[in-house]
Motif scaffolding. Structure first.
Motif, PDB file in Angstrom:
ATOM      1  N   SER A 172      53.778  73.097   7.356  1.00 45.53           N
ATOM      2  CA  SER A 172      54.836  73.094   8.364  1.00 45.53           C
ATOM      3  C   SER A 172      56.064  73.876   7.878  1.00 45.53           C
ATOM      4  O   SER A 172      56.650  74.665   8.627  1.00 45.53           O
ATOM      5  CB  SER A 172      55.226  71.660   8.711  1.00 45.53           C
ATOM      6  OG  SER A 172      56.309  71.631   9.587  1.00 45.53           O
ATOM      7  N   ALA A 173      56.442  73.646   6.628  1.00 47.42           N
ATOM      8  CA  ALA A 173      57.581  74.377   6.066  1.00 47.42           C
ATOM      9  C   ALA A 173      57.287  75.872   5.994  1.00 47.42           C
ATOM     10  O   ALA A 173      58.154  76.700   6.298  1.00 47.42           O
ATOM     11  CB  ALA A 173      57.919  73.841   4.680  1.00 47.42           C
ATOM     12  N   TYR A 174      56.082  76.232   5.619  1.00 47.73           N
ATOM     13  CA  TYR A 174      55.695  77.642   5.557  1.00 47.73           C
ATOM     14  C   TYR A 174      55.771  78.278   6.946  1.00 47.73           C
ATOM     15  O   TYR A 174      56.291  79.383   7.103  1.00 47.73           O
ATOM     16  CB  TYR A 174      54.276  77.768   4.995  1.00 47.73           C
ATOM     17  CG  TYR A 174      53.779  79.182   4.916  1.00 47.73           C
ATOM     18  CD1 TYR A 174      54.232  80.044   3.929  1.00 47.73           C
ATOM     19  CD2 TYR A 174      52.866  79.661   5.845  1.00 47.73           C
ATOM     20  CE1 TYR A 174      53.781  81.345   3.853  1.00 47.73           C
ATOM     21  CE2 TYR A 174      52.409  80.965   5.778  1.00 47.73           C
ATOM     22  CZ  TYR A 174      52.869  81.801   4.776  1.00 47.73           C
ATOM     23  OH  TYR A 174      52.421  83.086   4.717  1.00 47.73           O
ATOM     24  N   ASN A 175      55.292  77.563   7.961  1.00 48.60           N
ATOM     25  CA  ASN A 175      55.358  78.087   9.338  1.00 48.60           C
ATOM     26  C   ASN A 175      56.814  78.239   9.787  1.00 48.60           C
ATOM     27  O   ASN A 175      57.148  79.189  10.500  1.00 48.60           O
ATOM     28  CB  ASN A 175      54.589  77.182  10.284  1.00 48.60           C
ATOM     29  CG  ASN A 175      53.097  77.352  10.122  1.00 48.60           C
ATOM     30  OD1 ASN A 175      52.617  78.399   9.729  1.00 48.60           O
ATOM     31  ND2 ASN A 175      52.351  76.305  10.441  1.00 48.60           N
ATOM     32  N   ASP A 176      57.671  77.296   9.397  1.00 41.28           N
ATOM     33  CA  ASP A 176      59.095  77.408   9.738  1.00 41.28           C
ATOM     34  C   ASP A 176      59.724  78.634   9.081  1.00 41.28           C
ATOM     35  O   ASP A 176      60.541  79.320   9.681  1.00 41.28           O
ATOM     36  CB  ASP A 176      59.859  76.152   9.325  1.00 41.28           C
ATOM     37  CG  ASP A 176      59.526  74.949  10.187  1.00 41.28           C
ATOM     38  OD1 ASP A 176      58.946  75.140  11.288  1.00 41.28           O
ATOM     39  OD2 ASP A 176      59.829  73.814   9.763  1.00 41.28           O
ATOM     40  N   ASP A 196      50.247  68.941   4.792  1.00 36.84           N
ATOM     41  CA  ASP A 196      50.714  69.221   6.148  1.00 36.84           C
ATOM     42  C   ASP A 196      52.193  69.584   6.164  1.00 36.84           C
ATOM     43  O   ASP A 196      52.613  70.477   6.904  1.00 36.84           O
ATOM     44  CB  ASP A 196      50.456  68.018   7.053  1.00 36.84           C
ATOM     45  CG  ASP A 196      48.968  67.794   7.315  1.00 36.84           C
ATOM     46  OD1 ASP A 196      48.160  68.720   7.048  1.00 36.84           O
ATOM     47  OD2 ASP A 196      48.614  66.686   7.777  1.00 36.84           O
ATOM     48  N   LYS A 197      52.999  68.906   5.344  1.00 36.46           N
ATOM     49  CA  LYS A 197      54.431  69.224   5.273  1.00 36.46           C
ATOM     50  C   LYS A 197      54.652  70.622   4.694  1.00 36.46           C
ATOM     51  O   LYS A 197      55.530  71.360   5.154  1.00 36.46           O
ATOM     52  CB  LYS A 197      55.176  68.194   4.422  1.00 36.46           C
ATOM     53  CG  LYS A 197      55.280  66.854   5.063  1.00 36.46           C
ATOM     54  CD  LYS A 197      56.211  66.893   6.243  1.00 36.46           C
ATOM     55  CE  LYS A 197      56.407  65.501   6.804  1.00 36.46           C
ATOM     56  NZ  LYS A 197      57.312  65.478   7.928  1.00 36.46           N
ATOM     57  N   VAL A 229      44.267  60.121  -0.978  1.00 28.98           N
ATOM     58  CA  VAL A 229      43.860  61.277  -0.173  1.00 28.98           C
ATOM     59  C   VAL A 229      44.815  61.467   1.003  1.00 28.98           C
ATOM     60  O   VAL A 229      45.219  62.594   1.313  1.00 28.98           O
ATOM     61  CB  VAL A 229      42.398  61.128   0.298  1.00 28.98           C
ATOM     62  CG1 VAL A 229      42.037  62.196   1.314  1.00 28.98           C
ATOM     63  CG2 VAL A 229      41.448  61.196  -0.892  1.00 28.98           C
ATOM     64  N   ASP A 230      45.190  60.377   1.669  1.00 30.41           N
ATOM     65  CA  ASP A 230      46.130  60.477   2.790  1.00 30.41           C
ATOM     66  C   ASP A 230      47.474  61.033   2.340  1.00 30.41           C
ATOM     67  O   ASP A 230      48.108  61.824   3.056  1.00 30.41           O
ATOM     68  CB  ASP A 230      46.331  59.115   3.448  1.00 30.41           C
ATOM     69  CG  ASP A 230      45.135  58.683   4.279  1.00 30.41           C
ATOM     70  OD1 ASP A 230      44.288  59.546   4.593  1.00 30.41           O
ATOM     71  OD2 ASP A 230      45.055  57.483   4.611  1.00 30.41           O
ATOM     72  N   THR A 231      47.923  60.645   1.157  1.00 30.51           N
ATOM     73  CA  THR A 231      49.187  61.157   0.627  1.00 30.51           C
ATOM     74  C   THR A 231      49.103  62.657   0.383  1.00 30.51           C
ATOM     75  O   THR A 231      50.013  63.410   0.768  1.00 30.51           O
ATOM     76  CB  THR A 231      49.556  60.428  -0.679  1.00 30.51           C
ATOM     77  OG1 THR A 231      49.647  59.031  -0.418  1.00 30.51           O
ATOM     78  CG2 THR A 231      50.863  60.939  -1.239  1.00 30.51           C
ATOM     79  N   VAL A 232      48.023  63.096  -0.225  1.00 29.84           N
ATOM     80  CA  VAL A 232      47.852  64.524  -0.494  1.00 29.84           C
ATOM     81  C   VAL A 232      47.767  65.305   0.818  1.00 29.84           C
ATOM     82  O   VAL A 232      48.356  66.388   0.956  1.00 29.84           O
ATOM     83  CB  VAL A 232      46.609  64.772  -1.372  1.00 29.84           C
ATOM     84  CG1 VAL A 232      46.272  66.251  -1.458  1.00 29.84           C
ATOM     85  CG2 VAL A 232      46.829  64.197  -2.769  1.00 29.84           C
ATOM     86  N   ILE A 233      47.083  64.763   1.796  1.00 30.19           N
ATOM     87  CA  ILE A 233      46.970  65.436   3.095  1.00 30.19           C
ATOM     88  C   ILE A 233      48.337  65.517   3.766  1.00 30.19           C
ATOM     89  O   ILE A 233      48.689  66.547   4.363  1.00 30.19           O
ATOM     90  CB  ILE A 233      45.945  64.724   3.987  1.00 30.19           C
ATOM     91  CG1 ILE A 233      44.532  64.982   3.446  1.00 30.19           C
ATOM     92  CG2 ILE A 233      46.043  65.188   5.430  1.00 30.19           C
ATOM     93  CD1 ILE A 233      43.455  64.176   4.120  1.00 30.19           C
ATOM     94  N   SER A 234      49.133  64.463   3.678  1.00 32.26           N
ATOM     95  CA  SER A 234      50.480  64.484   4.270  1.00 32.26           C
ATOM     96  C   SER A 234      51.358  65.541   3.614  1.00 32.26           C
ATOM     97  O   SER A 234      52.081  66.270   4.304  1.00 32.26           O
ATOM     98  CB  SER A 234      51.145  63.121   4.131  1.00 32.26           C
ATOM     99  OG  SER A 234      50.450  62.157   4.855  1.00 32.26           O
TER     100      SER A 234
END
Length: 107
Positions: A97-101, A93-94, A85-90
């Motif tokens: 972040s890329a979409y916002n960039d 989030d990336k 789950v932590d891997t999927v969440i990371s």
């Protein structure tokens, strides 16, 4: 659980339902275009891994309640589910972040 966790659980639940056979995908709709891409396959695999890991943790926990599993197995299964789950969440989030960039880039 706080509200943000419940919202996340509901969002993942809806995403899982959409990925089931017969469900609507991200681009399925009136235009009849089916979204088959490498990224879509990656998301499908990640959601499948989360489902499998959480199911394994739940089954192992249930077995431990009736003395059919060792506590080491329970801890291992829960830790594995947490890691997946932590891997999927990371990754999520990336991607955000890329979409916002990309949105910040000048045209």
């Amino acid at each position: 659980m706080n509200i943000k966790q419940l919202d996340a659980v509901n969002a993942y639940s809806q995403a899982t339902k959409q990925m089931q056979p017969g469900g609507l995908g991200a681009r399925d709709g009136a235009d009849g275009v089916k979204a088959d891409s490498a990224f879509g396959a990656l998301v499908d695999q990640a959601v499948g891994d989360v489902q499998k890991a959480t199911t394994t943790a739940e089954v192992t926990s249930a077995k431990a309640l009736v003395d059919q599993a060792d506590m080491v197995d329970v801890v291992t299964a829960v830790s594995n589910a947490e890691m997946v789950v932590d891997t999927v969440i990371s990754v999520r989030d990336k991607v955000i972040s890329a979409y916002n960039d990309i949105l910040k880039m000048p045209i």
